[in-house]
Design a protein around this motif. Structure first.
Motif, PDB file in Angstrom:
ATOM      1  N   THR A 108     -17.392 -23.881 -38.711  1.00 57.30           N
ATOM      2  CA  THR A 108     -16.286 -23.610 -39.650  1.00 57.30           C
ATOM      3  C   THR A 108     -14.957 -23.670 -38.888  1.00 57.30           C
ATOM      4  OG1 THR A 108     -16.628 -21.230 -39.291  1.00 57.30           O
ATOM      5  CG2 THR A 108     -17.656 -22.185 -41.244  1.00 57.30           C
ATOM      6  N   ASP A 123     -11.573 -22.060 -39.988  1.00 57.61           N
ATOM      7  CA  ASP A 123     -11.416 -20.596 -39.983  1.00 57.61           C
ATOM      8  C   ASP A 123     -10.690 -20.090 -38.735  1.00 57.61           C
ATOM      9  OD1 ASP A 123     -12.796 -20.628 -42.288  1.00 57.61           O
ATOM     10  OD2 ASP A 123     -14.531 -19.484 -41.595  1.00 57.61           O
ATOM     11  N   PRO A 175     -23.354 -21.685 -42.714  1.00 58.87           N
ATOM     12  CA  PRO A 175     -22.583 -22.742 -43.382  1.00 58.87           C
ATOM     13  C   PRO A 175     -22.909 -24.113 -42.795  1.00 58.87           C
ATOM     14  CG  PRO A 175     -21.152 -20.924 -42.750  1.00 58.87           C
ATOM     15  CD  PRO A 175     -22.496 -20.635 -42.152  1.00 58.87           C
ATOM     16  N   HIS A 188     -27.787 -23.082 -46.950  1.00 58.15           N
ATOM     17  CA  HIS A 188     -26.560 -22.375 -47.299  1.00 58.15           C
ATOM     18  C   HIS A 188     -26.077 -22.800 -48.682  1.00 58.15           C
ATOM     19  CE1 HIS A 188     -22.122 -21.783 -47.256  1.00 58.15           C
ATOM     20  NE2 HIS A 188     -22.450 -20.638 -46.689  1.00 58.15           N
ATOM     21  N   LYS A 189     -26.146 -24.111 -48.936  1.00 59.39           N
ATOM     22  CA  LYS A 189     -25.701 -24.607 -50.247  1.00 59.39           C
ATOM     23  C   LYS A 189     -26.628 -24.097 -51.348  1.00 59.39           C
ATOM     24  CE  LYS A 189     -23.850 -28.662 -48.082  1.00 59.39           C
ATOM     25  NZ  LYS A 189     -24.489 -29.732 -47.344  1.00 59.39           N
ATOM     26  N   LYS A 247     -25.965 -20.321 -52.151  1.00 63.08           N
ATOM     27  CA  LYS A 247     -24.602 -19.948 -52.556  1.00 63.08           C
ATOM     28  C   LYS A 247     -24.088 -18.757 -51.742  1.00 63.08           C
ATOM     29  CE  LYS A 247     -24.642 -21.774 -57.247  1.00 63.08           C
ATOM     30  NZ  LYS A 247     -26.055 -22.071 -57.523  1.00 63.08           N
ATOM     31  N   PRO A 287     -21.491 -16.996 -48.739  1.00 66.05           N
ATOM     32  CA  PRO A 287     -20.068 -17.179 -48.426  1.00 66.05           C
ATOM     33  C   PRO A 287     -19.877 -18.262 -47.366  1.00 66.05           C
ATOM     34  CG  PRO A 287     -20.771 -14.905 -48.032  1.00 66.05           C
ATOM     35  CD  PRO A 287     -21.982 -15.672 -48.401  1.00 66.05           C
ATOM     36  N   ASN A 288     -18.637 -18.715 -47.211  1.00 66.24           N
ATOM     37  CA  ASN A 288     -18.384 -19.812 -46.276  1.00 66.24           C
ATOM     38  C   ASN A 288     -18.078 -19.376 -44.854  1.00 66.24           C
ATOM     39  OD1 ASN A 288     -18.841 -22.145 -47.718  1.00 66.24           O
ATOM     40  ND2 ASN A 288     -16.939 -21.850 -48.860  1.00 66.24           N
ATOM     41  N   SER A 289     -17.742 -18.089 -44.651  1.00 69.91           N
ATOM     42  CA  SER A 289     -17.419 -17.697 -43.275  1.00 69.91           C
ATOM     43  C   SER A 289     -18.688 -17.210 -42.575  1.00 69.91           C
ATOM     44  CB  SER A 289     -16.339 -16.618 -43.262  1.00 69.91           C
ATOM     45  OG  SER A 289     -16.891 -15.374 -42.929  1.00 69.91           O
TER      46      SER A 289
END
Ligand code: SF4
Length: 436
Positions: free
Chosen positions: A116, A119, A368, A373-374, A377, A379-381
């Motif tokens: 990520t 971030d 992520p 992960h997809k 669902k 979180p992205n962090s």
């Protein structure tokens, strides 16, 4: 220019698979090639905060004293290509902030940066995804204007590293039976993985293209390290046996040169062949770590890592028969996991115990970038994912596994361990091979 390459000490008291993993002191091999390349035109210093038990304050004092123009910070003290350790990034961010206050430019490398990168743009001047060697050089020498940089390397273009950049005596392992605890070093002869396993970070961190380093260079590195007193090695390659010819050449070279070393590898069960295992045993391989993950066929289909139980058992048998120690990595809490599938994995784990096969069952973390992960669902962090996964992994499956494990531990204590026998379901049509 003066350049500092550093990483923080890992956090204490985190237990996984029964091992206090913060004691792990692996060499940051990402700094070796990078430091060697940069040393050609710059002054390079490495501070391995983890292996040398250097607290954050001392790393900061070193930055003040040394006065580097550039500080390259790696977030991962265990395995540069491994999963980001929960909260592991935070100490790196502190080092980055301090370096900036002291007028150094900062570059962040490692799994956090790779997964990520956006971030951390507010914390570091530059972020490097994946291979650090050429990307960092390009940034420092002003050959890129991008702030997030990715530059895959040809492993054969990497130099033979200057091992004296690292505190070699500080590296130890406590996880691989058969390998010396001290005088230990990590090697990496390949990068990349072409497989589609939905939970795995490897193809994201190293790329899907499988790249190999010339066996002669790998052997040269071993010989240099032997001159420095190192005798014990672990190949960090995700699938050491994927290219049989390459793995066989490494073994033949070790045997022909009479290199007296002990070493371990990790791989899949479907790339394990009898003649290769024989050569590996002859060349001093003492530990064979198998990424099995889950033995239930329905879960294997979901995670896109299909290794039929018959193949898993056959591989374990071949490895043990050659006198090589074996470890099996298992995971749980995949989509579709039920008490039935969990119990099957737990029974398999208990069966492994009977033959001294190490390893544990780790709850999966949907990082992520992964397909998992997809699907979930999350979180992205990364930190949000690890916190969320902590809750997710306290679902009944995990509690059940702990209960189940206690049951087998109790039976074991009462010397009743042999009274249970693993029986796989009818579809797999297999039971424990008696010859094991
Ligand atoms: S689990 Fe192993 S085989 Fe699957 S993608 Fe990851 S490294 Fe490759």
């Amino acid at each position: 220019m003066k350049i500092l390459l550093t990483l923080p000490k890992n956090v204490d008291q985190i237990k996984s698979g029964g091992i206090v993993r913060s004691k792990r002191k692996y060499p940051p091999i990402e700094f070796l090639y990078l430091g060697t390349i940069l040393s050609e035109n710059h002054t390079v210093k490495v501070i391995d905060g983890n292996a040398e038990n250097i607290k954050l304050d001392k790393i900061k004092k070193n930055i003040e004293r040394y006065g580097p123009e550039w500080v390259v910070i790696s977030s991962e003290a265990w395995d540069f290509w491994g999963c980001p350790f929960p909260y592991g990034g935070q100490l790196s961010w502190e080092i980055g902030a301090f370096a900036k206050e002291n007028n150094a430019k900062t570059i962040f490398i490692g799994p956090y940066a790779s997964l990520t990168p956006q971030d951390y743009l507010h914390k570091f001047d530059f972020i490097v995804q994946n291979d650090p060697e050429i990307a960092v050089q390009k940034i420092i020498e002003g050959k890129t204007k991008e702030r997030i940089v990715r530059f895959p390397v040809d492993l054969n273009m990497l130099p033979i590293p200057d091992f004296d950049l690292l505190p070699l005596k500080a590296y130890k392992q406590n996880e691989y039976p058969g390998l010396s605890l001290n005088n230990f070093f990590v090697l990496s002869g390949s990068r990349g993985c072409p497989f589609p396993c939905i939970f795995c970070l490897n193809p994201i961190l190293q790329g899907k293209k499988y790249r190999l380093r010339d066996p002669s260079k790998v052997i040269e590195e071993i010989e240099i390290l032997m001159e420095k007193g190192i005798r014990s090695f672990f190949f960090q390659d995700s699938i050491f046996t994927l290219n049989k010819k390459w793995a066989q050449t490494i073994c033949s070279e070790i045997i022909n040169k009479g290199l007296e070393i002990n070493w371990g590898i990790q791989t899949r069960t479907d790339f394990t062949r009898k003649d290769l295992i024989k050569s590996m045993a002859k060349a001093g391989c003492k530990f064979y770590s198998l990424g099995v993950e889950h033995i239930d066929p329905s879960i294997q289909r979901v995670i896109k890592k299909i290794q039929p139980i018959g193949q898993v058992l056959k591989t374990i048998k071949m490895v043990l028969n050659e006198g090589i120690g074996c470890g099996v990595n298992l995971m749980m809490n995949f989509p579709g996991e039920t008490l039935r599938t969990l119990m099957k994995n737990a029974k398999f784990r208990a069966w492994c115990d009977k033959f001294g096969i190490g390893g544990g069952i780790k709850p999966v973390i949907p990082f992520p970038g992964t397909e998992l992960h997809k699907m979930q669902k999350f979180p992205n962090s990364i930190d949000a994912v690890t916190i969320e996964a902590g809750r997710y992994n306290k679902r009944p499956f995990y509690l059940f596994y702990n209960m189940y494990k206690r049951y087998f531990d109790m039976m074991s204590a009462l010397h009743l361990k042999d009274s249970y026998e693993i029986v796989f379901d009818h579809r797999s049509n297999l039971s424990t091979p008696k010859s094991l």
